[in-house]
Design an enzyme around this catalytic site. Sequence first.
Site, short mmCIF file in Angstrom:
data_model
loop_
_atom_site.label_atom_id
_atom_site.label_comp_id
_atom_site.label_asym_id
_atom_site.label_seq_id
_atom_site.Cartn_x
_atom_site.Cartn_y
_atom_site.Cartn_z
N GLU A 205 0.85 -1.18 0.00
CA GLU A 205 0.00 0.00 0.00
C GLU A 205 0.89 1.24 0.00
O GLU A 205 2.07 1.17 0.32
CB GLU A 205 -0.88 0.04 1.26
CG GLU A 205 -1.84 -1.12 1.40
CD GLU A 205 -2.45 -1.17 2.79
OE1 GLU A 205 -3.67 -1.00 2.91
OE2 GLU A 205 -1.71 -1.37 3.76
N LYS B 288 2.20 4.62 1.71
CA LYS B 288 2.34 5.15 3.06
C LYS B 288 1.96 6.62 3.02
O LYS B 288 2.59 7.41 2.33
CB LYS B 288 3.77 4.99 3.59
CG LYS B 288 3.90 5.45 5.03
CD LYS B 288 5.31 5.35 5.55
CE LYS B 288 5.33 5.66 7.04
NZ LYS B 288 4.68 6.91 7.41
N ARG C 139 -2.81 7.92 16.99
CA ARG C 139 -1.75 7.02 17.43
C ARG C 139 -1.09 7.52 18.71
O ARG C 139 -0.58 6.74 19.51
CB ARG C 139 -0.70 6.89 16.33
CG ARG C 139 0.42 5.93 16.69
CD ARG C 139 1.52 5.95 15.65
NE ARG C 139 2.79 5.63 16.25
CZ ARG C 139 3.95 5.68 15.64
NH1 ARG C 139 4.00 6.05 14.38
NH2 ARG C 139 5.08 5.39 16.25
N LYS D 83 8.04 -0.28 6.51
CA LYS D 83 7.76 0.99 5.82
C LYS D 83 8.99 1.34 4.99
O LYS D 83 10.12 1.35 5.47
CB LYS D 83 7.42 2.10 6.81
CG LYS D 83 8.41 2.32 7.95
CD LYS D 83 7.89 3.38 8.90
CE LYS D 83 8.84 3.56 10.09
NZ LYS D 83 8.34 4.55 11.08
N ARG E 128 -2.58 8.91 11.86
CA ARG E 128 -2.97 7.51 12.03
C ARG E 128 -4.08 7.46 13.07
O ARG E 128 -3.96 8.04 14.15
CB ARG E 128 -1.74 6.72 12.51
CG ARG E 128 -2.01 5.24 12.80
CD ARG E 128 -1.89 4.39 11.57
NE ARG E 128 -2.12 2.98 11.90
CZ ARG E 128 -1.16 2.14 12.29
NH1 ARG E 128 0.09 2.56 12.43
NH2 ARG E 128 -1.45 0.87 12.53
N GLU F 218 -5.70 5.95 7.89
CA GLU F 218 -5.01 7.24 7.88
C GLU F 218 -6.04 8.35 7.63
O GLU F 218 -6.81 8.29 6.67
CB GLU F 218 -3.96 7.26 6.78
CG GLU F 218 -2.88 8.28 6.99
CD GLU F 218 -1.84 7.86 8.01
OE1 GLU F 218 -1.07 8.73 8.45
OE2 GLU F 218 -1.80 6.67 8.38
#
Length: 526
Positions: free
Chosen positions: A226, A228, A248, A398, A233, A276
Amino acid sequence: MKHFADLINALESTNKTNAKIDAIIDYLERAPDEDKVWFIALFTGKRPKRNVNTNSMKEWALEITKLPFWLFQESYSSVGDLGETLSLILPPSTEKIDRSLSQWMNDIIGLKNKTDVEKKEFVLHSWNGLDYTERLIFNKLLGGSFRIGVSGKTLINSLTKFSGQEASTLMHSLMGKWQPGEISFKELISAENINPDNSKPYPFCLAYPLEKELEELGNPDEWLIEYKWDGIRGQIIRRNDEVFIWSRGEELVTEQFPEIEETVKAMKGNFVLDGEILAVKDNKVLNFNELQKRLNRKNLTKKMLSEIPIEVFAYDLIELEGTDFREKPISARRAMLEELLLNETPENIKLSQVIDFEKWENLNQIRENSREINSEGLMLKQKNSAYHSGRKKGDWWKWKITPLTIDAVLIYAQKGSGRRSAYYTDYTFAVKNGESLVTIAKAYSGLTDKEIMEVSRFVNKNAIEKFGPVRTVKAELVFEIAFEGIGFSNRHKSGVALRFPRIVRWRKDKTVDEIDDLEEIKKLIQ
């Protein structure tokens, strides 16, 4: 307070994680349960609001010490921390106040409805009954600036070792809206408070920076790829017709995104989504600086809601109808998420795009081009991975795009705090704007201890002006600054702001004439 002061001393005197864990466990074995709850609260950011003005604290300290204001300012500039400065200049205590941490916290919270005279009487009496370390802690708690060098992971590891509970269970237990005085240490540590209400989120599953060659990851078919995104978040929770949005950072941010709250309220069932939160307009993800304009506002105008609309790019489903699906593979969770969103079709909650590819080398160009759509790079997730609490190396990676860099000159410096209070570690950088210099970023990291000492010597010899603890220095030292993104902003005189700026290296090979020009830098903005 003495036990807590001993703990802070022990934590501040070491860099070793095991030594910090041992100090925390020693404290937990000695402190009363009410103090243990406050210890966890303070170390997880649940600090009380400031009920005493710090300027008043300065005035009261100067009344006691009879120091001239200029000498106090010089001391403050040298120390770099107000609470520590006050503790150092105040005379030794003549009494001994023996209260527990929880009693002190209750007294401090109780100041909210006190008069200024009563607040002053309380503070002066407290100062006279505490030793230096206790007084320092008291000042920080009173000023709402309590911070300590213990990571969340170290705290959880300490509590795990002390209680015998699973780390993931403890992480989940400590999240949410609980407050000291409303919950016991036993309830926290035994995780009896998990989901006592509809709001409780889960610990976020996090990724490590990619540290392997792509080919080392194995079969490409076993991975979900996916984009980023550079947003907030969030976990979006719908339970029993109530909606909660958690960041987050464990902040409840529901009121900041009313359009998402309204959409989720209109949906059916009970679920917890992970995704997100982004500013999206005309199907284009906006720069993070636009999203930032929406954050931490008490009132969101119709104009702002219209100009900076919000969407959620959902990429995980971790609870459905009360069932925790974190142990299921992401391939199964993703399938259930697709079905949920297909049935509901919420206007501003979209399924995160999965990137189709056949060979690993196909991802290189996709990653490099991701900045064009305001993406930070790619996320690589094993299709059989569970939703872990925190990070587990190997499951989620990531893979961020190469950061942007500029060359800028140091123009302001300020001393650090704690062990770095004797050195200048807080830097402000500028770039050229015609014949003048304009500030563009602050950075705190990237230099070695040796370089920090060298910069500090330069600042001491080349300081031009003083503004409290800040020094204006001769524009001579050039540094390469890396950053993840750039956007227009009013925070700096340059009119732009850098996302996550940090020092890459000290460019001793360059002069101030060779730093970057503002107009060229603005061309980087998408």
